[in-house]
Scaffold this motif. Structure first.
Motif, PDB file in Angstrom:
ATOM      1  N   SER A  15       0.834  -1.206   0.000  1.00 50.52           N
ATOM      2  CA  SER A  15       0.000   0.000   0.000  1.00 50.52           C
ATOM      3  C   SER A  15       0.869   1.256   0.000  1.00 50.52           C
ATOM      4  CB  SER A  15      -0.955  -0.006   1.194  1.00 50.52           C
ATOM      5  OG  SER A  15      -0.239  -0.099   2.403  1.00 50.52           O
ATOM      6  N   GLU A  16       2.058   1.176   0.610  1.00 51.18           N
ATOM      7  CA  GLU A  16       2.969   2.321   0.608  1.00 51.18           C
ATOM      8  C   GLU A  16       3.458   2.633  -0.802  1.00 51.18           C
ATOM      9  OE1 GLU A  16       3.515  -0.385   2.634  1.00 51.18           O
ATOM     10  OE2 GLU A  16       2.966   0.440   4.570  1.00 51.18           O
ATOM     11  N   ILE A  17       3.747   1.601  -1.575  1.00 55.28           N
ATOM     12  CA  ILE A  17       4.204   1.808  -2.948  1.00 55.28           C
ATOM     13  C   ILE A  17       3.064   2.339  -3.806  1.00 55.28           C
ATOM     14  CG2 ILE A  17       5.037   0.653  -5.032  1.00 55.28           C
ATOM     15  CD1 ILE A  17       6.682  -1.163  -3.173  1.00 55.28           C
ATOM     16  N   ILE A  21       3.131   6.011  -5.626  1.00 52.68           N
ATOM     17  CA  ILE A  21       2.966   6.221  -7.066  1.00 52.68           C
ATOM     18  C   ILE A  21       1.833   7.211  -7.315  1.00 52.68           C
ATOM     19  CG2 ILE A  21       2.278   5.138  -9.239  1.00 52.68           C
ATOM     20  CD1 ILE A  21       3.781   2.606  -8.259  1.00 52.68           C
ATOM     21  N   GLN A  22       0.739   7.053  -6.598  1.00 55.57           N
ATOM     22  CA  GLN A  22      -0.431   7.904  -6.799  1.00 55.57           C
ATOM     23  C   GLN A  22      -0.157   9.364  -6.456  1.00 55.57           C
ATOM     24  OE1 GLN A  22      -3.269   5.646  -4.473  1.00 55.57           O
ATOM     25  NE2 GLN A  22      -3.994   4.553  -6.274  1.00 55.57           N
ATOM     26  N   VAL A  23       0.643   9.617  -5.416  1.00 53.08           N
ATOM     27  CA  VAL A  23       0.928  11.008  -5.044  1.00 53.08           C
ATOM     28  C   VAL A  23       2.191  11.541  -5.720  1.00 53.08           C
ATOM     29  CG1 VAL A  23      -0.260  10.808  -2.829  1.00 53.08           C
ATOM     30  CG2 VAL A  23       2.205  10.442  -2.936  1.00 53.08           C
ATOM     31  N   GLU A  53       1.522  -0.920 -13.757  1.00 49.17           N
ATOM     32  CA  GLU A  53       1.032  -0.285 -14.984  1.00 49.17           C
ATOM     33  C   GLU A  53      -0.404   0.196 -14.837  1.00 49.17           C
ATOM     34  OE1 GLU A  53       1.814  -3.322 -17.981  1.00 49.17           O
ATOM     35  OE2 GLU A  53       3.283  -1.969 -18.856  1.00 49.17           O
ATOM     36  N   GLU A  54      -1.194  -0.466 -14.007  1.00 49.16           N
ATOM     37  CA  GLU A  54      -2.596  -0.096 -13.847  1.00 49.16           C
ATOM     38  C   GLU A  54      -2.777   1.167 -13.011  1.00 49.16           C
ATOM     39  OE1 GLU A  54      -4.328  -3.648 -12.235  1.00 49.16           O
ATOM     40  OE2 GLU A  54      -4.377  -4.641 -14.181  1.00 49.16           O
ATOM     41  N   LEU A  55      -1.727   1.608 -12.332  1.00 47.36           N
ATOM     42  CA  LEU A  55      -1.837   2.817 -11.484  1.00 47.36           C
ATOM     43  C   LEU A  55      -1.748   4.089 -12.284  1.00 47.36           C
ATOM     44  CD1 LEU A  55       0.303   1.655  -8.478  1.00 47.36           C
ATOM     45  CD2 LEU A  55      -2.163   1.797  -8.600  1.00 47.36           C
TER      46      LEU A  55
END
Length: 55
Positions: A15-17, A21-23, A53-55
């Motif tokens: 969840s940290e990764i 990536i999201q932020v 890749e889906e992020l």
């Protein structure tokens, strides 16, 4: 990200990764490059690569 943190039986990004990536604090392309160059089994790399890749 270290290879020691990866569950080889059920590989998934932590969840940290995912949140990194999201932020934007983790560069997705660098993560993908890390996975490509790791010593992880191909099946594990494939699953983690797809998740990134889906992020």
């Amino acid at each position: 990200m270290s290879e020691m943190e990866i569950n080889l039986e059920e590989p998934k990004l932590s969840s940290e990764i995912v949140s990194g990536i999201q932020v934007g604090s983790i560069n997705r392309d660098e993560l993908l490059n890390f996975l490509e160059n790791s010593n992880l089994p191909p099946k594990v790399i494939s699953k983690l690569y797809k998740q990134a890749e889906e992020l």
